[in-house]
Motif scaffolding. Sequence first.
Motif, short mmCIF file in Angstrom:
data_model
loop_
_atom_site.label_atom_id
_atom_site.label_comp_id
_atom_site.label_asym_id
_atom_site.label_seq_id
_atom_site.Cartn_x
_atom_site.Cartn_y
_atom_site.Cartn_z
N TYR A 145 39.06 -55.27 70.20
CA TYR A 145 37.76 -54.78 70.67
C TYR A 145 37.39 -53.50 69.96
O TYR A 145 36.23 -53.30 69.54
N LEU A 146 38.38 -52.62 69.76
CA LEU A 146 38.15 -51.37 69.05
C LEU A 146 37.74 -51.66 67.60
O LEU A 146 36.80 -51.05 67.08
N VAL A 276 34.39 -46.18 70.71
CA VAL A 276 35.37 -45.89 69.65
C VAL A 276 36.38 -44.83 70.08
O VAL A 276 37.57 -44.93 69.77
N THR A 277 35.93 -43.81 70.80
CA THR A 277 36.82 -42.70 71.16
C THR A 277 37.60 -42.91 72.44
O THR A 277 38.70 -42.37 72.61
N MET A 278 37.07 -43.71 73.37
CA MET A 278 37.70 -43.81 74.70
C MET A 278 38.48 -45.09 74.93
O MET A 278 39.25 -45.17 75.89
N THR A 279 38.31 -46.11 74.09
CA THR A 279 38.99 -47.38 74.33
C THR A 279 40.50 -47.21 74.43
O THR A 279 41.14 -47.68 75.38
N GLU A 329 32.12 -50.76 80.71
CA GLU A 329 32.06 -51.85 79.73
C GLU A 329 33.40 -52.03 79.02
O GLU A 329 33.87 -53.15 78.83
N ILE A 330 34.02 -50.92 78.64
CA ILE A 330 35.31 -50.97 77.94
C ILE A 330 36.36 -51.66 78.81
O ILE A 330 37.07 -52.58 78.36
N LEU A 331 36.48 -51.23 80.07
CA LEU A 331 37.46 -51.82 80.97
C LEU A 331 37.18 -53.30 81.21
O LEU A 331 38.09 -54.12 81.29
#
Length: 416
Positions: A145-146, A276-279, A329-331
Motif C-alpha cells: 500500500y505504501l 506516505v509518512t504515517m502508514t 483510510e490507512i487502517l
Amino acid sequence: MQLRETFNTYKGLPRSIYVLFFARIINTMGAFVFPFLTFYLTENLGIREEVAGTYVMLSAVSYVPGSIIGGKLSDHFGRKKILVFFQGLAALCFVPCAFLGNSMIVPWLLILAGVFGGAAQPASSAMTADLTTAENRKGAFSLLYLGTNIGFSIGPLIAGFLYNNYLKWIFLGDAFTTLISLILVLIYVEETIPSEKEMEEGKKLKTDERTEEGHLIAVLFKRPSLLAFALVSTIYSFVFAQHHFALPIQLSDIFGEESSKKIFGVLMTTNGAVVVTMTIFLTTLTKKLKPILNIAISGVLCAVGFGMIYFIDKPSLFVLSTAIWTMGEILNVTNSGVYIANHAPMSHRGRFNAVLPIITGAGWALSPRIMGSFIESYGIKQVWIVAFIMGLCGATLMYLLYLVERRREAKKIDAV
C-alpha cells in the motif's frame, strides 16, 4: 516507539514482496493517463462534460468484468501468468493512443485498458496472499500500500509537466513504466498458485484458508463472517467517497470557486503526505491488534474526520480533518486486504479477490448519486452529520463482528 522497531515491521518478508513493492512504485509512478482523463476528453477531444462523464464512468466500470474474468483465470492458470499477461495488454493499449491524435478510438482503447487492468488486480492480490502467512500479512499489505501511494504521489506531478507540451509521452510513459514493473515480476517473482499437493494438504487446515470445492457463491456462503465484512465495508466506502464528491462542494460553498480549488489541492496533498509518512507508524502501532479491530478503529477516525466538517470553516481545520480521516483510510485499506486473505480459501483466492472488492466498493459507486439528491433536498452541510453517523455505525458493526470472531475462536480452543 523506537525508529528501529518501526522499520522492523517490514523486516523478514519474502523477497518477492519487496520486488512487488518496487514494481508497485514504478507502475503507479507512471500512472499518467487516468488522473488526467477528464482533462484529455474535454480539452483535447472537445467532448462535452456530460459525454466525458460517461466515458470516465465506463473506464471505471470496465474494471468489474475484467476483475471477474481475471479472478477465475488466476485460480486455474496461475497468478503470475494472468498478472503479467493482462497488465501487459493494458500497457499495450496505451501505445497507439500516443499516435492517434484526437481520434475517438482513444477513449475506447482506454476503456479496454480498464478491462485488462481489472483482470490483473485479483491475480496481484491472490499472489500477495499466497506469498504470506497470517503472521506477516499485515506488514506485507502495508508495504505494498505504501509503495502504491509513493508512486501515486510522484506520477501526477510528472504528468502535469508532460501534459501541455509532450502529450504522447503521457501514454508512452504509462505503458513503459508498466512494462518495466512487469519485467521485475517476470524475472524475480515465482509463480505462487498452490500445487495439487498443497491443495490436498490445505483441506486439513483448521482456518478459513482451508481448500474448498464448489462454486464461488456456495463457498462464499461458507464464510459468513467474510460476507458480513464485505457488506459492512460498503458503508465505509460510501463515507470515504465524500472526499471526492461532497468535500469539493463544501469547500466551494465556504471559500468560493477559485479559492476552493487551491484548498482542495492542499487537502489532497495532505492526504498523500499522511499516507506516505504515517502508514508504517500506524502499522507498527496496531500490529498486535486483529485486522477487524483495526478496521473498527478506522471507522471511528472516519466518523470524526468527516463529521467535524459540519463545524469548521478554516483551511487549517480542514487540513486537520483530512489528516484524521486519512489515518482511518490507512487502517482500513491495509487491514482489509489482510482480513480477506485470512478468510479466503486458498483454492478460491483469485475469485474472492475479484468479487469482494466489487461488493466493498459499491459505496463508491452509489454515493455520488444518493448524496447528490440528498444535497439538493437538505443542503451540503447536513452531509457531514450523515457521514458521522454512518462512520460510527460501520465501526460498531465491525466491532460486533470482532466480538463474534473472538467468541468463535474461544470455542475452538475450549474444544481442543
